[in-house]
Write a protein that holds these residues in place. Structure first.
Motif, PDB file in Angstrom:
ATOM      1  N   ALA A  46       0.821  -1.207   0.000  1.00  0.00           N
ATOM      2  CA  ALA A  46       0.000   0.000   0.000  1.00  0.00           C
ATOM      3  C   ALA A  46       0.857   1.260   0.000  1.00  0.00           C
ATOM      4  CB  ALA A  46      -0.918   0.004   1.216  1.00  0.00           C
ATOM      5  N   ASN A  47       2.030   1.195   0.588  1.00  0.00           N
ATOM      6  CA  ASN A  47       2.904   2.364   0.660  1.00  0.00           C
ATOM      7  C   ASN A  47       3.895   2.428  -0.485  1.00  0.00           C
ATOM      8  OD1 ASN A  47       1.801   3.361   3.044  1.00  0.00           O
ATOM      9  ND2 ASN A  47       3.020   1.955   4.259  1.00  0.00           N
ATOM     10  N   ALA A  48       3.849   1.516  -1.419  1.00  0.00           N
ATOM     11  CA  ALA A  48       4.822   1.473  -2.503  1.00  0.00           C
ATOM     12  C   ALA A  48       4.328   2.148  -3.773  1.00  0.00           C
ATOM     13  CB  ALA A  48       5.193   0.018  -2.809  1.00  0.00           C
ATOM     14  N   GLY A  49       3.311   2.999  -3.669  1.00  0.00           N
ATOM     15  CA  GLY A  49       2.762   3.658  -4.843  1.00  0.00           C
ATOM     16  C   GLY A  49       3.708   4.705  -5.393  1.00  0.00           C
ATOM     17  N   PRO A  50       3.402   5.233  -6.570  1.00  0.00           N
ATOM     18  CA  PRO A  50       4.267   6.246  -7.171  1.00  0.00           C
ATOM     19  C   PRO A  50       4.215   7.548  -6.370  1.00  0.00           C
ATOM     20  CG  PRO A  50       2.269   5.994  -8.444  1.00  0.00           C
ATOM     21  CD  PRO A  50       2.264   4.915  -7.403  1.00  0.00           C
ATOM     22  N   ALA A  51       5.304   8.274  -6.375  1.00  0.00           N
ATOM     23  CA  ALA A  51       5.374   9.547  -5.662  1.00  0.00           C
ATOM     24  C   ALA A  51       4.651  10.623  -6.461  1.00  0.00           C
ATOM     25  CB  ALA A  51       6.826   9.937  -5.449  1.00  0.00           C
ATOM     26  N   ARG A  52       4.074  11.569  -5.761  1.00  0.00           N
ATOM     27  CA  ARG A  52       3.393  12.680  -6.427  1.00  0.00           C
ATOM     28  C   ARG A  52       4.393  13.794  -6.717  1.00  0.00           C
ATOM     29  NH1 ARG A  52      -1.487  12.928  -2.166  1.00  0.00           N
ATOM     30  NH2 ARG A  52      -2.413  10.931  -2.673  1.00  0.00           N
ATOM     31  N   ALA A  53       4.143  14.505  -7.784  1.00  0.00           N
ATOM     32  CA  ALA A  53       4.993  15.639  -8.135  1.00  0.00           C
ATOM     33  C   ALA A  53       4.729  16.779  -7.154  1.00  0.00           C
ATOM     34  CB  ALA A  53       4.702  16.092  -9.558  1.00  0.00           C
ATOM     35  N   ALA A  54       5.774  17.523  -6.815  1.00  0.00           N
ATOM     36  CA  ALA A  54       5.633  18.628  -5.876  1.00  0.00           C
ATOM     37  C   ALA A  54       4.766  19.737  -6.468  1.00  0.00           C
ATOM     38  CB  ALA A  54       7.002  19.166  -5.495  1.00  0.00           C
ATOM     39  N   ASP A  55       5.091  20.190  -7.659  1.00  0.00           N
ATOM     40  CA  ASP A  55       4.335  21.237  -8.342  1.00  0.00           C
ATOM     41  C   ASP A  55       4.168  20.834  -9.798  1.00  0.00           C
ATOM     42  OD1 ASP A  55       4.103  23.011  -6.176  1.00  0.00           O
ATOM     43  OD2 ASP A  55       6.156  23.713  -6.506  1.00  0.00           O
ATOM     44  N   PRO A  56       3.025  21.149 -10.395  1.00  0.00           N
ATOM     45  CA  PRO A  56       2.880  20.848 -11.829  1.00  0.00           C
ATOM     46  C   PRO A  56       3.802  21.744 -12.643  1.00  0.00           C
ATOM     47  CG  PRO A  56       0.980  22.061 -11.015  1.00  0.00           C
ATOM     48  CD  PRO A  56       1.822  21.740  -9.825  1.00  0.00           C
ATOM     49  N   PRO A  57       4.297  21.265 -13.764  1.00  0.00           N
ATOM     50  CA  PRO A  57       5.198  22.089 -14.582  1.00  0.00           C
ATOM     51  C   PRO A  57       4.447  23.282 -15.174  1.00  0.00           C
ATOM     52  CG  PRO A  57       4.627  20.087 -15.734  1.00  0.00           C
ATOM     53  CD  PRO A  57       4.063  19.967 -14.338  1.00  0.00           C
ATOM     54  N   GLU A  58       5.122  24.412 -15.245  1.00  0.00           N
ATOM     55  CA  GLU A  58       4.516  25.615 -15.809  1.00  0.00           C
ATOM     56  C   GLU A  58       4.706  25.625 -17.321  1.00  0.00           C
ATOM     57  OE1 GLU A  58       5.843  29.190 -13.975  1.00  0.00           O
ATOM     58  OE2 GLU A  58       5.720  28.319 -11.961  1.00  0.00           O
ATOM     59  N   LEU A  59       3.694  26.098 -18.024  1.00  0.00           N
ATOM     60  CA  LEU A  59       3.761  26.206 -19.477  1.00  0.00           C
ATOM     61  C   LEU A  59       4.030  27.664 -19.835  1.00  0.00           C
ATOM     62  CD1 LEU A  59       0.735  23.945 -20.447  1.00  0.00           C
ATOM     63  CD2 LEU A  59       3.148  23.354 -20.440  1.00  0.00           C
ATOM     64  N   ARG A  60       5.273  28.011 -20.009  1.00  0.00           N
ATOM     65  CA  ARG A  60       5.637  29.381 -20.356  1.00  0.00           C
ATOM     66  C   ARG A  60       5.880  29.477 -21.855  1.00  0.00           C
ATOM     67  NH1 ARG A  60       9.717  31.435 -15.599  1.00  0.00           N
ATOM     68  NH2 ARG A  60       8.279  31.015 -13.905  1.00  0.00           N
ATOM     69  N   GLY A  61       5.287  30.481 -22.466  1.00  0.00           N
ATOM     70  CA  GLY A  61       5.519  30.726 -23.881  1.00  0.00           C
ATOM     71  C   GLY A  61       4.739  29.796 -24.795  1.00  0.00           C
ATOM     72  N   ALA A  62       3.889  28.979 -24.264  1.00  0.00           N
ATOM     73  CA  ALA A  62       3.104  28.086 -25.111  1.00  0.00           C
ATOM     74  C   ALA A  62       1.807  28.775 -25.501  1.00  0.00           C
ATOM     75  CB  ALA A  62       2.806  26.798 -24.374  1.00  0.00           C
ATOM     76  N   GLN A  63       1.505  28.749 -26.779  1.00  0.00           N
ATOM     77  CA  GLN A  63       0.270  29.357 -27.256  1.00  0.00           C
ATOM     78  C   GLN A  63      -0.549  28.284 -27.957  1.00  0.00           C
ATOM     79  OE1 GLN A  63       1.345  32.568 -29.785  1.00  0.00           O
ATOM     80  NE2 GLN A  63       2.049  33.873 -28.098  1.00  0.00           N
ATOM     81  N   LEU A  64      -1.821  28.267 -27.663  1.00  0.00           N
ATOM     82  CA  LEU A  64      -2.715  27.287 -28.272  1.00  0.00           C
ATOM     83  C   LEU A  64      -3.631  27.986 -29.256  1.00  0.00           C
ATOM     84  CD1 LEU A  64      -3.744  25.317 -25.065  1.00  0.00           C
ATOM     85  CD2 LEU A  64      -1.996  24.708 -26.718  1.00  0.00           C
ATOM     86  N   GLU A  65      -3.809  27.396 -30.430  1.00  0.00           N
ATOM     87  CA  GLU A  65      -4.749  27.915 -31.413  1.00  0.00           C
ATOM     88  C   GLU A  65      -6.023  27.106 -31.321  1.00  0.00           C
ATOM     89  OE1 GLU A  65      -3.356  28.334 -35.362  1.00  0.00           O
ATOM     90  OE2 GLU A  65      -1.373  28.997 -34.721  1.00  0.00           O
ATOM     91  N   VAL A  66      -7.116  27.800 -31.192  1.00  0.00           N
ATOM     92  CA  VAL A  66      -8.410  27.138 -31.083  1.00  0.00           C
ATOM     93  C   VAL A  66      -9.157  27.357 -32.381  1.00  0.00           C
ATOM     94  CG1 VAL A  66     -10.556  27.016 -29.783  1.00  0.00           C
ATOM     95  CG2 VAL A  66      -8.420  27.545 -28.605  1.00  0.00           C
ATOM     96  N   GLU A  67      -9.688  26.298 -32.969  1.00  0.00           N
ATOM     97  CA  GLU A  67     -10.429  26.408 -34.214  1.00  0.00           C
ATOM     98  C   GLU A  67     -11.856  26.850 -33.932  1.00  0.00           C
ATOM     99  OE1 GLU A  67     -10.300  23.031 -36.759  1.00  0.00           O
ATOM    100  OE2 GLU A  67      -8.236  22.577 -36.226  1.00  0.00           O
TER     101      GLU A  67
END
Length: 56
Positions: A29-50
């Motif tokens: 039960a204690n051997a699960g995967p570790a959680r990430a401390a902070d989610p990665p930031e997306l800097r400079g990424a631009q999304l185009e929406v149709e």
């Protein structure tokens, strides 16, 4: 012919097996995967929406 084991021996083996089973479950039960401390930031990424915004 085989001799029948004593009742106390049978209970001792059963108790030892139960302790091993509980310890195994606790470790699993204690051997699960570790959680990430902070989610990665997306800097400079631009999304185009149709379908929205300006039309040609």
């Amino acid at each position: 012919m085989l001799e029948r084991p004593r009742t106390a021996d049978r209970y001792a083996r059963g108790f030892a097996a139960a302790v091993v089973a509980v310890a195994t479950l606790l470790l699993a039960a204690n051997a699960g995967p570790a959680r990430a401390a902070d989610p990665p930031e997306l800097r400079g990424a631009q999304l185009e929406v149709e379908g929205g915004g300006e039309s040609p």
